[in-house]
Enzyme design. Sequence first.
Site, PDB file in Angstrom:
ATOM      1  N   LYS A 476       0.810  -1.490  -0.146  1.00 43.65           N
ATOM      2  CA  LYS A 476       0.002   0.060   0.080  1.00 43.65           C
ATOM      3  C   LYS A 476       1.067   1.094  -0.021  1.00 43.65           C
ATOM      4  O   LYS A 476       1.701   1.327   0.840  1.00 43.65           O
ATOM      5  CB  LYS A 476      -0.946  -0.064   1.169  1.00 43.65           C
ATOM      6  CG  LYS A 476      -1.868   1.184   1.394  1.00 43.65           C
ATOM      7  CD  LYS A 476      -2.633   1.027   2.665  1.00 43.65           C
ATOM      8  CE  LYS A 476      -3.521   2.453   3.129  1.00 43.65           C
ATOM      9  NZ  LYS A 476      -4.084   2.185   4.327  1.00 43.65           N
ATOM     10  N   ASP A 478       1.225   4.903   0.187  1.00 46.24           N
ATOM     11  CA  ASP A 478       0.355   6.115   0.614  1.00 46.24           C
ATOM     12  C   ASP A 478       1.177   7.541   0.228  1.00 46.24           C
ATOM     13  O   ASP A 478       2.320   7.516  -0.066  1.00 46.24           O
ATOM     14  CB  ASP A 478       0.304   5.969   2.272  1.00 46.24           C
ATOM     15  CG  ASP A 478      -0.997   6.639   2.732  1.00 46.24           C
ATOM     16  OD1 ASP A 478      -1.406   7.445   2.073  1.00 46.24           O
ATOM     17  OD2 ASP A 478      -1.299   6.319   3.989  1.00 46.24           O
ATOM     18  N   ASP A 548     -10.298   7.300   3.520  1.00 46.66           N
ATOM     19  CA  ASP A 548     -10.380   7.120   4.812  1.00 46.66           C
ATOM     20  C   ASP A 548     -11.432   6.970   5.516  1.00 46.66           C
ATOM     21  O   ASP A 548     -11.496   6.290   6.833  1.00 46.66           O
ATOM     22  CB  ASP A 548      -9.185   8.088   5.556  1.00 46.66           C
ATOM     23  CG  ASP A 548      -7.830   7.654   5.457  1.00 46.66           C
ATOM     24  OD1 ASP A 548      -7.531   6.718   4.790  1.00 46.66           O
ATOM     25  OD2 ASP A 548      -7.112   8.638   5.712  1.00 46.66           O
TER      26      ASP A 548
HETATM   27  C1  GLA Z   1      -3.334   7.601   5.516  1.00 43.77           C
HETATM   28  C2  GLA Z   1      -4.269   6.208   5.060  1.00 43.77           C
HETATM   29  C3  GLA Z   1      -4.487   5.277   5.808  1.00 43.77           C
HETATM   30  C4  GLA Z   1      -3.471   4.973   6.792  1.00 43.77           C
HETATM   31  C5  GLA Z   1      -2.660   6.141   7.350  1.00 43.77           C
HETATM   32  C6  GLA Z   1      -1.510   5.716   8.030  1.00 43.77           C
HETATM   33  O1  GLA Z   1      -4.333   8.168   6.174  1.00 43.77           O
HETATM   34  O2  GLA Z   1      -5.032   6.749   3.998  1.00 43.77           O
HETATM   35  O3  GLA Z   1      -5.249   4.452   5.363  1.00 43.77           O
HETATM   36  O4  GLA Z   1      -2.614   4.064   5.903  1.00 43.77           O
HETATM   37  O5  GLA Z   1      -2.268   7.038   6.258  1.00 43.77           O
HETATM   38  O6  GLA Z   1      -0.691   6.786   8.432  1.00 43.77           O
END
Ligand code: GLA
Length: 733
Positions: A476, A478, A548
């Site tokens: 994942k 980010d 989120d």
């Molecule tokens: C972002 C992502 C979340 C998570 C956090 C971790 O907000 O969208 O899903 O991975 O970072 O810090």
Amino acid sequence: MGIKVHETEKQFHLYNSKLSYVIGECRDGEMGQLYFGRRINENQIIYGYQTLAGRPLCCAVTDDENYTKELACLEYPAFGNGDFHGPAYEIIQPNGSRVTNLMYDSYRIYEGKKPIPGLPASYVNTDSEATTLEIVCIDDVAKIEVTLYYTIWENYSIITRHASIKNIGQEEVKLTKAFSCCLDLPDYDYDWMQFEGAWGRERYPHTRSIEKGIISIESMRGHSSANFNPFIIMKRKNTDEFQGEAMGINLVYSGNFMAKAEVDNYGKLRFTMGINPNWFAWPLASAEEFNTPEVIISYTKNGLNDLSQNIHGFMNNNLVRSPYKKRPRPILLNNWEATEMEFDEEKILNIAKKGAEAGVELFVLDDGWFGKRDDDYAGLGDWYVNTNKLPAGITGLAKKVNDLGLDFGLWIEPEMVNPDSDLYRAHPDWVLAAPDRRRTLGRHQMVLDFSKPEVVDNIYHQLYDVISKANISYIKWDMNRSITECFSQNVAPEYQGMVYHKYIFGVYSLYERLIQDFPDILFESCASGGGRFDAGMLYYAPQAWCSDDTDGHERVKIQYGTSYGYPISSIGAHVSKSPNNQTGRSMDADDRANIACFGTFGYELDLNEVSEAEFEQVKKQIVFMKKYRELFQYGTLYRLQSPFEKNIASWMVVSEDKKQAIVVMYKTHKTPNIGMETIKLQGLEENTIYTVNGKEKIYGDFLMERGLGTMGSDEPWYMSDGDFTSRMFILEA
Ligand code: GLA
């Protein structure tokens, strides 16, 4: 599918079974737009639709007083020669002039399609899927050669376009605007649909009327953004989900962008889209070339569902590249909402173990495993394992997770650095920051200068070291803040206008290297949820964390909006705990799952903390999803009733052979004592009998004409259940 060339008239007619796109030389030699719409006969030579007589205050650009660029529909219009609309590109020449005029020079046609160097783009699996037309245009004075690329696709009602701009002179010029496309349309009787929002409420559809003047959306955040998605629909006023004309334009790009519709007082509509020209200045030395990102232009006469289905199919077949292309996505369990950064190996393994018991296939370790990452003040940039938390390292943890029968996935945020990190202490000049100015923080972090290859290299080597030593199946990726003070330190002033675009090149190049090194890894992109959900990202990461906001009710809206421009297989959707972390709203586990099913599906909670009854629900949901996920992720999606318009929302998927379909209905509020609610279904076989939830047998035509109601002796669920509840209906032929 094909391209018919009318040599004498220099007209080019691109067509497939659904659409025609015709361009041709205008009276002065510039390329003009002659027709874009439903398929018409390719033998038609188009006269008289372009050359409107000159009017007072219009300027004739040739000796032909009757020809003025202001009234013509143009393909890639320039600045300064009588077309007073916003140009498609702008070049500052050595003498300071910005005036250019591109004349048709030559063309090339070939089967298939070429990649765009360094940029994501749609591709052919076999050459017979598409035909490409290259039109070369030249400005003899500015010494510029522009090649316009058009690809017409056999199986999709789609044309893809981009342009390349080459300096064929001796001296350097500066490119200050280079849109990917210009669509000049002869009328403006359209609505403009944009997909807008913010963190936690991404990609809500918003429709407004196109009127005289300019409407525009953009991102200047350095990423495509949750605020405005780089996808636009222009539709006729009477077009709805099921009928009517519409075109969709997806920009295959993840950085700053602009989309703009400009209507003049003659009623001509100019649509342009591409890299945002603000803070963009690209020097082109002699013989250098600049490629714009690609746009995917889809067209329908049959409503927005048809438009979306066309885009979904195309993206799944000709944009997504991973081995997971067209493959059902693993059901994952992510620890973020369960632990945030407070975990150790034991806690993680407990969560994973319970996931394995429930039937999950992949465990994903989210943020907090590296450097001194105990909170979001430190650690980003230091991609070595925090052995206080994970004594066996990622290698050891991955093995233990594998031993539970699960694949292992890992979170990374490669583009960022915390001031409190070894990387920043060693290289303070590796962040984007303007001299003598405050270094603005976002989530206590700064943005690494990915326009510099040495910075990308460093991150690549750190990540390679972790990934190559552990059995990692999923990543994942980010990206949790927008770019401020966009300035690349210690480089020439001329470089600064290139930084935003070079930054995205850096991101793409790192993705590409990791994909080449680890071709079996499934990548999921993420940017504080859905802040970089775009067609460019899908070329590298076939799925994207949608938001989120994991609240089921909010997800109905977010996923519904996202589905206009992106396939279900790309929509990262998880079931999280109730009451929800973001909204505090409570929903039953099955209602949360019914919504997450229309996505990649997974869980984002500690299953040890749910009740026994809920755990049983979860186990059943996983069995169900394993059975039907191919249908959910790759079936034909129909949006039936919008959550933005009514209390009950509904959508469905239908298998290719139409033998299976799944419908979900979702209700926001319970309303007592109301009339009969039915939802008219779509896409079924008329004369086929479908069994609904293993009980009632109903013909497809009845379900489509009269609709699906409250089945059998059930009390109407929309009156009996509480708020925020749903029903799923499985239809088997
Ligand atoms: C972002 C992502 C979340 C998570 C956090 C971790 O907000 O969208 O899903 O991975 O970072 O810090």
